[in-house]
Design a protein around this motif. Structure first.
Motif, PDB file in Angstrom:
ATOM      1  N   HIS A 183       3.128 -53.927   6.459  1.00  0.00           N
ATOM      2  CA  HIS A 183       3.994 -52.784   6.186  1.00  0.00           C
ATOM      3  C   HIS A 183       3.884 -51.647   7.193  1.00  0.00           C
ATOM      4  N   VAL A 184       2.898 -51.725   8.079  1.00  0.00           N
ATOM      5  CA  VAL A 184       2.703 -50.657   9.061  1.00  0.00           C
ATOM      6  C   VAL A 184       2.274 -51.263  10.396  1.00  0.00           C
ATOM      7  N   PRO A 185       2.588 -50.582  11.499  1.00  0.00           N
ATOM      8  CA  PRO A 185       2.005 -51.029  12.768  1.00  0.00           C
ATOM      9  C   PRO A 185       0.573 -50.515  12.860  1.00  0.00           C
ATOM     10  N   VAL A 186      -0.273 -51.269  13.533  1.00  0.00           N
ATOM     11  CA  VAL A 186      -1.660 -50.864  13.750  1.00  0.00           C
ATOM     12  C   VAL A 186      -1.856 -50.751  15.263  1.00  0.00           C
ATOM     13  N   LEU A 187      -2.227 -49.558  15.708  1.00  0.00           N
ATOM     14  CA  LEU A 187      -2.484 -49.320  17.129  1.00  0.00           C
ATOM     15  C   LEU A 187      -3.979 -49.112  17.314  1.00  0.00           C
ATOM     16  N   VAL A 188      -4.534 -49.783  18.307  1.00  0.00           N
ATOM     17  CA  VAL A 188      -5.982 -49.757  18.528  1.00  0.00           C
ATOM     18  C   VAL A 188      -6.269 -49.332  19.953  1.00  0.00           C
ATOM     19  N   THR A 189      -7.155 -48.356  20.084  1.00  0.00           N
ATOM     20  CA  THR A 189      -7.705 -48.013  21.391  1.00  0.00           C
ATOM     21  C   THR A 189      -9.207 -48.212  21.307  1.00  0.00           C
ATOM     22  N   GLN A 190      -9.698 -49.082  22.152  1.00  0.00           N
ATOM     23  CA  GLN A 190     -11.124 -49.407  22.207  1.00  0.00           C
ATOM     24  C   GLN A 190     -11.562 -49.177  23.648  1.00  0.00           C
ATOM     25  N   HIS A 191     -12.688 -48.548  23.851  1.00  0.00           N
ATOM     26  CA  HIS A 191     -13.193 -48.296  25.203  1.00  0.00           C
ATOM     27  C   HIS A 191     -13.767 -49.580  25.778  1.00  0.00           C
ATOM     28  N   LEU A 244       2.410 -54.047  25.451  1.00  0.00           N
ATOM     29  CA  LEU A 244       3.188 -54.141  26.684  1.00  0.00           C
ATOM     30  C   LEU A 244       4.000 -52.875  26.864  1.00  0.00           C
ATOM     31  N   ASP A 245       4.106 -52.419  28.085  1.00  0.00           N
ATOM     32  CA  ASP A 245       4.878 -51.216  28.377  1.00  0.00           C
ATOM     33  C   ASP A 245       6.337 -51.414  27.961  1.00  0.00           C
ATOM     34  N   GLY A 246       6.866 -50.471  27.192  1.00  0.00           N
ATOM     35  CA  GLY A 246       8.258 -50.537  26.749  1.00  0.00           C
ATOM     36  C   GLY A 246       8.480 -51.335  25.482  1.00  0.00           C
ATOM     37  N   GLU A 247       7.437 -51.915  24.946  1.00  0.00           N
ATOM     38  CA  GLU A 247       7.539 -52.752  23.750  1.00  0.00           C
ATOM     39  C   GLU A 247       7.817 -51.895  22.507  1.00  0.00           C
ATOM     40  N   PRO A 248       8.805 -52.273  21.693  1.00  0.00           N
ATOM     41  CA  PRO A 248       9.024 -51.567  20.431  1.00  0.00           C
ATOM     42  C   PRO A 248       7.825 -51.759  19.495  1.00  0.00           C
ATOM     43  N   ILE A 249       7.501 -50.722  18.748  1.00  0.00           N
ATOM     44  CA  ILE A 249       6.373 -50.771  17.818  1.00  0.00           C
ATOM     45  C   ILE A 249       6.908 -51.126  16.441  1.00  0.00           C
ATOM     46  N   ARG A 250       6.408 -52.218  15.884  1.00  0.00           N
ATOM     47  CA  ARG A 250       6.898 -52.751  14.619  1.00  0.00           C
ATOM     48  C   ARG A 250       5.776 -52.917  13.596  1.00  0.00           C
ATOM     49  N   ALA A 251       6.122 -52.778  12.355  1.00  0.00           N
ATOM     50  CA  ALA A 251       5.181 -53.065  11.270  1.00  0.00           C
ATOM     51  C   ALA A 251       4.778 -54.532  11.343  1.00  0.00           C
ATOM     52  N   GLY A 252       3.575 -54.830  10.873  1.00  0.00           N
ATOM     53  CA  GLY A 252       3.119 -56.206  10.831  1.00  0.00           C
ATOM     54  C   GLY A 252       2.446 -56.677  12.097  1.00  0.00           C
ATOM     55  N   ARG A 253       2.292 -55.788  13.070  1.00  0.00           N
ATOM     56  CA  ARG A 253       1.690 -56.172  14.342  1.00  0.00           C
ATOM     57  C   ARG A 253       0.545 -55.236  14.707  1.00  0.00           C
ATOM     58  N   ILE A 254      -0.387 -55.775  15.467  1.00  0.00           N
ATOM     59  CA  ILE A 254      -1.514 -54.997  15.953  1.00  0.00           C
ATOM     60  C   ILE A 254      -1.380 -54.899  17.470  1.00  0.00           C
ATOM     61  N   LEU A 259      -4.092 -45.378   0.116  1.00  0.00           N
ATOM     62  CA  LEU A 259      -3.252 -44.330   0.698  1.00  0.00           C
ATOM     63  C   LEU A 259      -1.810 -44.816   0.845  1.00  0.00           C
ATOM     64  N   PHE A 260      -1.665 -46.054   1.245  1.00  0.00           N
ATOM     65  CA  PHE A 260      -0.309 -46.577   1.421  1.00  0.00           C
ATOM     66  C   PHE A 260       0.364 -46.909   0.100  1.00  0.00           C
ATOM     67  N   LEU A 261      -0.425 -46.918  -0.976  1.00  0.00           N
ATOM     68  CA  LEU A 261       0.153 -47.076  -2.313  1.00  0.00           C
ATOM     69  C   LEU A 261       0.416 -45.724  -2.953  1.00  0.00           C
ATOM     70  N   GLY A 262       0.160 -44.652  -2.191  1.00  0.00           N
ATOM     71  CA  GLY A 262       0.484 -43.314  -2.688  1.00  0.00           C
ATOM     72  C   GLY A 262      -0.668 -42.495  -3.202  1.00  0.00           C
ATOM     73  N   ARG A 263      -1.894 -43.030  -3.152  1.00  0.00           N
ATOM     74  CA  ARG A 263      -3.032 -42.229  -3.579  1.00  0.00           C
ATOM     75  C   ARG A 263      -3.434 -41.296  -2.448  1.00  0.00           C
ATOM     76  N   ARG A 264      -3.843 -40.083  -2.787  1.00  0.00           N
ATOM     77  CA  ARG A 264      -4.222 -39.080  -1.791  1.00  0.00           C
ATOM     78  C   ARG A 264      -5.582 -39.425  -1.177  1.00  0.00           C
ATOM     79  N   PRO A 265      -5.781 -39.038   0.118  1.00  0.00           N
ATOM     80  CA  PRO A 265      -7.063 -39.316   0.761  1.00  0.00           C
ATOM     81  C   PRO A 265      -8.142 -38.520   0.178  1.00  0.00           C
TER      82      PRO A 265
END
Length: 179
Positions: free
Chosen positions: A15-23, A48-58, A173-179
């Motif tokens: 349901h969401v895209p996951v973006l990861v930055t690892q050193h 990839l540069d220019g790639e659309p960001i979509r839910a369901g992908r890391i 959180l994604f089900l609506g509960r507050r952090p």
């Protein structure tokens, strides 16, 4: 740590895209993406540069390139950046967090896991300022509490949690509960 977390996110990733930055250097980020794909059963690879960001992908920031989120024709897209290191890091979490906050505003949820230094602190500040939330791994379960500690000590975290509690809280959180 990262693999343990994403492996427990299950269908949330659909349901969401996951973006990861690892050193990590280039070859290692390719391998990291492969491990994440196996652990989650979801598509994961270096962005990839220019790639659309979509839910369901890391999307993993490639070693030696910063990952930015930009909007092109109203759609969030990956922009890879070859600018100078930030906090001696390339890729840098600050760049990814700050750009995600610019594009998605209050819809961003940043997660800071174990790591050295303070990369992520400025970007976490941008996420919170835009209405988003940040969760950090606690000191007891972090190998190095530099990154999560800097964000927590700045008062930017909605929650500071042990690694084992993070996936259930993120799912909530994604089900609506507050952090």
């Amino acid at each position: 740590t990262l693999t343990a977390l994403v492996a427990n996110l299950g269908p949330l990733i659909d349901h969401v895209p996951v973006l990861v930055t690892q050193h990590m250097p280039p070859t290692f980020t390719t391998i990291l993406a492969e491990h994440l794909a196996r652990a989650t059963g979801r598509p994961a690879r270096e962005a990839l540069d220019g790639e659309p960001i979509r839910a369901g992908r890391i999307y993993v920031a490639p070693g030696s390139r910063h990952l930015r989120v930009i909007r092109v024709k109203g759609e969030p897209v990956v922009q890879l950046d070859d600018s100078a290191p930030v906090h001696f890091c390339k890729p840098a979490v600050d760049i990814m967090f700050s750009s995600a906050a610019e594009v998605w505003g209050g819809w961003v949820l940043g997660v800071v896991l174990t790591g050295m230094g303070s990369d992520g602190l400025n970007g976490a500040n941008d996420i919170v300022a835009s209405g988003g939330a940040v969760i950090a791994q606690d000191e007891a379960t972090s190998v190095v509490w530099g990154m999560p500690g800097s964000v927590a000590e700045a008062g930017l975290c909605s929650r500071v949690l042990p690694l084992a509690d993070m996936a259930p809280v993120l799912s909530g959180l994604f089900l609506g509960r507050r952090p």
